[in-house]
Write a protein that holds these residues in place. Structure first.
Motif, PDB file in Angstrom:
ATOM      1  N   VAL A 213     -14.483  46.555   4.113  1.00  7.06           N
ATOM      2  CA  VAL A 213     -15.473  47.608   4.351  1.00  7.06           C
ATOM      3  C   VAL A 213     -15.957  47.567   5.798  1.00  7.06           C
ATOM      4  N   ALA A 214     -16.269  46.385   6.278  1.00  3.55           N
ATOM      5  CA  ALA A 214     -16.752  46.237   7.656  1.00  3.55           C
ATOM      6  C   ALA A 214     -15.652  46.573   8.661  1.00  3.55           C
TER       7      ALA A 214
ATOM      8  N   ASN B  52     -13.000  48.512   8.241  1.00  2.43           N
ATOM      9  CA  ASN B  52     -12.712  49.949   8.202  1.00  2.43           C
ATOM     10  C   ASN B  52     -13.807  50.758   8.878  1.00  2.43           C
ATOM     11  N   ARG B  53     -15.051  50.345   8.728  1.00  2.13           N
ATOM     12  CA  ARG B  53     -16.164  51.045   9.387  1.00  2.13           C
ATOM     13  C   ARG B  53     -16.011  50.997  10.908  1.00  2.13           C
TER      14      ARG B  53
ATOM     15  N   ARG C  36     -13.138  53.204  12.034  1.00  2.84           N
ATOM     16  CA  ARG C  36     -13.525  54.633  12.031  1.00  2.84           C
ATOM     17  C   ARG C  36     -14.347  54.966  13.265  1.00  2.84           C
TER      18      ARG C  36
ATOM     19  N   ILE D  90     -21.291  44.229  13.688  1.00  2.00           N
ATOM     20  CA  ILE D  90     -20.965  45.637  13.465  1.00  2.00           C
ATOM     21  C   ILE D  90     -21.787  46.483  14.446  1.00  2.00           C
TER      22      ILE D  90
END
Length: 124
Positions: A62-63, A65-66, A69, A101
């Motif tokens: 999730v991290a 892919n964020r 993006r 992040i």
């Protein structure tokens, strides 16, 4: 130039990626690093670009892919500034080497700075 990131501009060739890391040059604007290599492509595209985030620094998909993006969006928005003064086709790989992040504004600012360094280095 259109502000898009179509499929034919994505770096997917394993052999080209291996060659890019073996003999490419790089510039950094922490937390981003750009590895580039002048090359030629079959189709009429000026650059193929890929993005990568280390699994060592970000354990969850999730991290990762964020961040990917955010990097693709920053690249897409800043693409005309980069390619208006690009004369030869290049392969690019943009790596995220930070440990936290980021926000989109941070990534966007660093992407501009990164490609500014690239254009200065490629002109010299």
């Amino acid at each position: 130039m259109r502000l898009t990131y179509p499929k034919n501009e994505k770096l997917k060739s394993k052999t080209l990626i291996d060659e890019l890391f073996a003999s490419g040059k790089s510039v950094s604007a922490y937390p981003l690093r750009l590895v580039y290599l002048p090359t030629t492509f079959n189709n009429n595209v000026m650059a193929k670009t890929g993005v990568s985030v280390s699994k060592r620094n970000f354990k969850t998909a999730v991290a990762r892919n964020r961040i990917k993006r955010l990097m693709r969006e920053a690249y897409r928005l800043n693409k005309p500034d980069i390619f208006n003064n690009l004369s030869t086709p290049h392969a690019f790989m943009i790596l995220y080497i930070g440990k936290e992040i980021p926000s989109f504004y941070h990534v966007n600012a660093k992407m501009k700075q990164l490609f500014e360094k690239f254009s200065n280095k490629s002109e010299a």
